[in-house]
Design a protein around this motif. Structure first.
Motif, mmCIF file in Angstrom:
data_model
loop_
_atom_site.group_PDB
_atom_site.id
_atom_site.type_symbol
_atom_site.label_atom_id
_atom_site.label_comp_id
_atom_site.label_asym_id
_atom_site.label_seq_id
_atom_site.Cartn_x
_atom_site.Cartn_y
_atom_site.Cartn_z
ATOM 1 N N PRO A 195 0.833 -1.212 0.000
ATOM 2 C CA PRO A 195 0.000 0.000 0.000
ATOM 3 C C PRO A 195 0.864 1.258 0.000
ATOM 4 C CG PRO A 195 -0.806 -1.565 1.603
ATOM 5 C CD PRO A 195 0.521 -2.085 1.121
ATOM 6 N N ASP A 196 0.325 2.314 -0.539
ATOM 7 C CA ASP A 196 1.004 3.612 -0.631
ATOM 8 C C ASP A 196 2.201 3.600 -1.576
ATOM 9 O OD1 ASP A 196 -0.813 4.722 1.154
ATOM 10 O OD2 ASP A 196 0.417 4.159 2.879
ATOM 11 N N SER A 197 2.291 2.572 -2.400
ATOM 12 C CA SER A 197 3.302 2.551 -3.459
ATOM 13 C C SER A 197 2.694 1.793 -4.632
ATOM 14 C CB SER A 197 4.600 1.887 -2.992
ATOM 15 O OG SER A 197 4.481 0.484 -2.972
ATOM 16 N N ASP A 198 3.379 1.786 -5.727
ATOM 17 C CA ASP A 198 2.872 1.095 -6.910
ATOM 18 C C ASP A 198 3.411 -0.323 -7.028
ATOM 19 O OD1 ASP A 198 1.469 3.348 -7.699
ATOM 20 O OD2 ASP A 198 3.178 4.162 -8.791
ATOM 21 N N LYS A 199 4.095 -0.797 -6.011
ATOM 22 C CA LYS A 199 4.788 -2.072 -6.104
ATOM 23 C C LYS A 199 3.851 -3.264 -5.849
ATOM 24 C CE LYS A 199 8.859 -4.503 -4.597
ATOM 25 N NZ LYS A 199 9.990 -4.572 -3.694
ATOM 26 N N VAL A 200 3.888 -4.219 -6.776
ATOM 27 C CA VAL A 200 3.170 -5.487 -6.636
ATOM 28 C C VAL A 200 4.132 -6.588 -7.040
ATOM 29 C CG1 VAL A 200 1.223 -6.886 -7.416
ATOM 30 C CG2 VAL A 200 0.950 -4.417 -7.182
ATOM 31 N N ASP A 201 4.279 -7.585 -6.180
ATOM 32 C CA ASP A 201 5.137 -8.744 -6.473
ATOM 33 C C ASP A 201 4.273 -9.985 -6.596
ATOM 34 O OD1 ASP A 201 7.556 -7.345 -6.350
ATOM 35 O OD2 ASP A 201 7.792 -7.718 -4.203
ATOM 36 N N PHE A 202 4.712 -10.908 -7.436
ATOM 37 C CA PHE A 202 4.023 -12.182 -7.603
ATOM 38 C C PHE A 202 4.998 -13.313 -7.315
ATOM 39 C CE2 PHE A 202 1.803 -9.159 -10.276
ATOM 40 C CZ PHE A 202 0.480 -9.401 -9.947
ATOM 41 N N HIS A 203 4.520 -14.314 -6.573
ATOM 42 C CA HIS A 203 5.335 -15.488 -6.250
ATOM 43 C C HIS A 203 4.503 -16.739 -6.515
ATOM 44 C CE1 HIS A 203 8.500 -13.192 -4.171
ATOM 45 N NE2 HIS A 203 7.508 -12.423 -3.764
ATOM 46 N N SER A 204 5.074 -17.672 -7.238
ATOM 47 C CA SER A 204 4.373 -18.930 -7.497
ATOM 48 C C SER A 204 4.725 -20.001 -6.469
ATOM 49 C CB SER A 204 4.677 -19.440 -8.908
ATOM 50 O OG SER A 204 6.059 -19.637 -9.064
ATOM 51 N N ASP A 205 5.766 -19.765 -5.712
ATOM 52 C CA ASP A 205 6.229 -20.734 -4.717
ATOM 53 C C ASP A 205 5.859 -20.239 -3.318
ATOM 54 O OD1 ASP A 205 7.916 -23.101 -3.966
ATOM 55 O OD2 ASP A 205 9.072 -21.497 -2.980
ATOM 56 N N ILE A 206 5.215 -21.090 -2.537
ATOM 57 C CA ILE A 206 4.759 -20.692 -1.197
ATOM 58 C C ILE A 206 5.939 -20.359 -0.287
ATOM 59 C CG2 ILE A 206 4.621 -23.020 -0.217
ATOM 60 C CD1 ILE A 206 1.969 -22.094 1.101
ATOM 61 N N ALA A 207 7.047 -21.078 -0.429
ATOM 62 C CA ALA A 207 8.225 -20.807 0.411
ATOM 63 C C ALA A 207 8.828 -19.444 0.090
ATOM 64 C CB ALA A 207 9.261 -21.907 0.230
ATOM 65 N N GLU A 208 8.888 -19.087 -1.191
ATOM 66 C CA GLU A 208 9.402 -17.771 -1.596
ATOM 67 C C GLU A 208 8.505 -16.651 -1.076
ATOM 68 O OE1 GLU A 208 9.886 -17.230 -5.783
ATOM 69 O OE2 GLU A 208 11.205 -18.950 -5.994
ATOM 70 N N ALA A 209 7.209 -16.827 -1.225
ATOM 71 C CA ALA A 209 6.258 -15.815 -0.757
ATOM 72 C C ALA A 209 6.361 -15.648 0.761
ATOM 73 C CB ALA A 209 4.838 -16.196 -1.160
ATOM 74 N N ALA A 210 6.437 -16.763 1.485
ATOM 75 C CA ALA A 210 6.538 -16.706 2.945
ATOM 76 C C ALA A 210 7.824 -16.013 3.375
ATOM 77 C CB ALA A 210 6.465 -18.114 3.530
ATOM 78 N N LYS A 211 8.913 -16.291 2.678
ATOM 79 C CA LYS A 211 10.191 -15.657 3.014
ATOM 80 C C LYS A 211 10.119 -14.150 2.784
ATOM 81 C CE LYS A 211 15.106 -15.746 2.048
ATOM 82 N NZ LYS A 211 16.193 -16.320 1.268
ATOM 83 N N ALA A 212 9.530 -13.727 1.668
ATOM 84 C CA ALA A 212 9.394 -12.294 1.381
ATOM 85 C C ALA A 212 8.546 -11.608 2.450
ATOM 86 C CB ALA A 212 8.784 -12.104 -0.002
ATOM 87 N N ILE A 213 7.441 -12.243 2.822
ATOM 88 C CA ILE A 213 6.548 -11.670 3.834
ATOM 89 C C ILE A 213 7.236 -11.611 5.185
ATOM 90 C CG2 ILE A 213 4.404 -12.056 5.121
ATOM 91 C CD1 ILE A 213 3.335 -13.331 2.453
ATOM 92 N N THR A 214 7.899 -12.689 5.581
ATOM 93 C CA THR A 214 8.586 -12.738 6.865
ATOM 94 C C THR A 214 9.672 -11.674 6.947
ATOM 95 O OG1 THR A 214 8.148 -15.110 7.004
ATOM 96 C CG2 THR A 214 9.829 -14.239 8.471
ATOM 97 N N ASN A 215 10.415 -11.480 5.856
ATOM 98 C CA ASN A 215 11.455 -10.443 5.844
ATOM 99 C C ASN A 215 10.864 -9.061 6.059
ATOM 100 O OD1 ASN A 215 13.543 -12.231 5.439
ATOM 101 N ND2 ASN A 215 13.558 -11.994 3.226
ATOM 102 N N ILE A 216 9.742 -8.797 5.443
ATOM 103 C CA ILE A 216 9.120 -7.480 5.556
ATOM 104 C C ILE A 216 8.577 -7.243 6.964
ATOM 105 C CG2 ILE A 216 7.171 -6.079 4.776
ATOM 106 C CD1 ILE A 216 7.652 -7.505 2.014
ATOM 107 N N ILE A 217 7.814 -8.198 7.484
ATOM 108 C CA ILE A 217 7.180 -7.963 8.791
ATOM 109 C C ILE A 217 8.177 -8.046 9.942
ATOM 110 C CG2 ILE A 217 4.892 -8.624 8.018
ATOM 111 C CD1 ILE A 217 5.251 -11.305 9.357
#
Length: 102
Positions: free
Chosen positions: A51-73
């Motif tokens: 939110p508040d930016s134009d950035k959208v990422d797509f991940h087809s692998d659940i492990a990659e998505a979880a890692k990206a989310i965990t790093n951010i939070i």
């Protein structure tokens, strides 16, 4: 929130693939990330929106998505930078890497 917990959350989002569910992650009341599970050609794709930016990422692998989310939070800050409160006399503005959020 552990990486394993995020993986479980993502699995649950995909389980209900006939319903449009968006999970929002917030830090101190500020939305930092929204996650959806898209079903495209019988494949689950995770859409991460900042939110508040134009950035959208797509991940087809659940492990990659979880890692990206965990790093951010785990940083406890928005993925796109730091939020500063600048006050001069009685006038204050919020600045996010030069973006005026007044």
């Amino acid at each position: 929130m552990t990486n394993e917990h995020v993986k479980n959350l993502l699995s649950e989002l995909c389980y209900f693939d006939e319903v449009d569910i968006t999970h929002t992650f917030s830090v101190d009341g500020i939305r930092i990330l929204q996650v959806k599970c898209l079903n495209i050609d019988s494949q689950h794709i995770f859409e991460l929106t900042y939110p508040d930016s134009d950035k959208v990422d797509f991940h087809s692998d659940i492990a990659e998505a979880a890692k990206a989310i965990t790093n951010i939070i785990s940083k406890g800050i928005p993925a796109y930078g730091y939020l500063f409160l600048i006050c001069i006399n009685t006038r204050c503005i919020y600045v996010l890497y030069g973006k005026n959020l007044e």
